[in-house]
Design a protein around this motif. Structure first.
Motif, mmCIF file in Angstrom:
data_model
loop_
_atom_site.group_PDB
_atom_site.id
_atom_site.type_symbol
_atom_site.label_atom_id
_atom_site.label_comp_id
_atom_site.label_asym_id
_atom_site.label_seq_id
_atom_site.Cartn_x
_atom_site.Cartn_y
_atom_site.Cartn_z
ATOM 1 N N VAL A 136 5.524 17.368 -21.293
ATOM 2 C CA VAL A 136 4.684 16.304 -21.190
ATOM 3 C C VAL A 136 5.543 14.960 -20.600
ATOM 4 N N ALA A 137 5.306 14.497 -19.384
ATOM 5 C CA ALA A 137 6.280 13.174 -19.469
ATOM 6 C C ALA A 137 6.291 11.818 -19.436
ATOM 7 N N ILE A 138 6.420 11.289 -20.459
ATOM 8 C CA ILE A 138 6.409 9.727 -21.044
ATOM 9 C C ILE A 138 7.493 8.861 -20.271
ATOM 10 N N ASP A 139 6.481 8.214 -19.526
ATOM 11 C CA ASP A 139 7.148 6.749 -18.957
ATOM 12 C C ASP A 139 7.241 5.221 -19.731
ATOM 13 N N PHE A 140 8.274 5.280 -20.523
ATOM 14 C CA PHE A 140 8.346 3.121 -20.792
ATOM 15 C C PHE A 140 8.213 2.630 -19.612
ATOM 16 N N TRP A 141 7.511 1.510 -18.925
ATOM 17 C CA TRP A 141 6.913 1.402 -17.125
ATOM 18 C C TRP A 141 7.983 0.487 -17.698
ATOM 19 N N PRO A 142 8.135 -0.487 -18.010
ATOM 20 C CA PRO A 142 9.296 -1.999 -18.041
ATOM 21 C C PRO A 142 10.942 -1.602 -17.617
ATOM 22 N N PHE A 143 11.203 0.160 -18.454
ATOM 23 C CA PHE A 143 12.376 0.227 -18.588
ATOM 24 C C PHE A 143 12.786 1.379 -17.429
ATOM 25 N N GLU A 144 14.032 1.811 -16.901
ATOM 26 C CA GLU A 144 13.758 3.101 -16.534
ATOM 27 C C GLU A 144 14.105 4.135 -16.722
ATOM 28 N N PHE A 145 13.193 4.074 -17.873
ATOM 29 C CA PHE A 145 13.393 5.031 -19.129
ATOM 30 C C PHE A 145 12.420 6.600 -19.410
ATOM 31 N N GLN A 146 12.771 7.727 -18.912
ATOM 32 C CA GLN A 146 11.541 9.237 -18.800
ATOM 33 C C GLN A 146 11.677 9.866 -20.260
ATOM 34 N N LEU A 147 10.953 10.317 -21.152
ATOM 35 C CA LEU A 147 11.001 11.192 -21.741
ATOM 36 C C LEU A 147 10.237 12.627 -22.236
ATOM 37 N N VAL A 148 10.725 13.722 -21.754
ATOM 38 C CA VAL A 148 9.797 14.404 -22.160
ATOM 39 C C VAL A 148 10.051 15.293 -22.825
ATOM 40 N N VAL A 149 8.530 15.915 -23.780
ATOM 41 C CA VAL A 149 7.958 16.101 -24.730
ATOM 42 C C VAL A 149 6.886 17.190 -24.790
ATOM 43 N N PRO A 150 6.679 18.404 -26.001
ATOM 44 C CA PRO A 150 6.068 18.965 -26.193
ATOM 45 C C PRO A 150 4.882 18.374 -25.888
ATOM 46 N N PHE A 151 3.190 18.287 -25.302
ATOM 47 C CA PHE A 151 2.099 17.339 -25.470
ATOM 48 C C PHE A 151 1.503 17.448 -27.262
ATOM 49 N N ALA A 152 1.916 18.874 -27.674
ATOM 50 C CA ALA A 152 1.344 18.599 -29.024
ATOM 51 C C ALA A 152 2.427 17.261 -30.063
ATOM 52 N N LEU A 153 3.254 17.393 -29.826
ATOM 53 C CA LEU A 153 4.084 16.323 -30.405
ATOM 54 C C LEU A 153 3.578 14.971 -29.906
ATOM 55 N N VAL A 154 2.843 14.802 -28.548
ATOM 56 C CA VAL A 154 2.512 13.888 -28.160
ATOM 57 C C VAL A 154 1.181 13.265 -29.215
#
Length: 79
Positions: free
Chosen positions: A27-45
């Motif tokens: 799953v990709a998690i976007d940190f909106w005000p920043f140009e940063f994206q983190l891809v982690v397993p859904f179970a971890l999220v």
């Protein structure tokens, strides 16, 4: 009683391992005000969200208990 604890712990472990094995999609998690994206397993999220909710809830209950404790202490000193 000790065996009951071991059985319950083992059941939680089986559920946790099964849940983690089934939810390995990334799953990709976007940190909106920043140009940063983190891809982690859904179970971890999901487990991280549950842990965060537990910690916040425990903190709020701790604050509430401190309020009641100080109220009881003030009642004891005035009586």
């Amino acid at each position: 009683m000790h065996y009951l604890y071991l059985i319950v712990t083992f059941l939680f472990l089986v559920v946790f391992v099964t849940f983690t094995a089934v939810n390995l999609q990334d799953v990709a998690i976007d940190f909106w005000p920043f140009e940063f994206q983190l891809v982690v397993p859904f179970a971890l999220v999901l487990l991280g969200s549950l842990l965060t909710g537990f910690v916040v809830g425990a903190f709020l209950m701790w604050l509430r208990s401190e309020e009641h404790t100080s109220e009881l202490q003030s009642r004891e000193t005035t009586s």
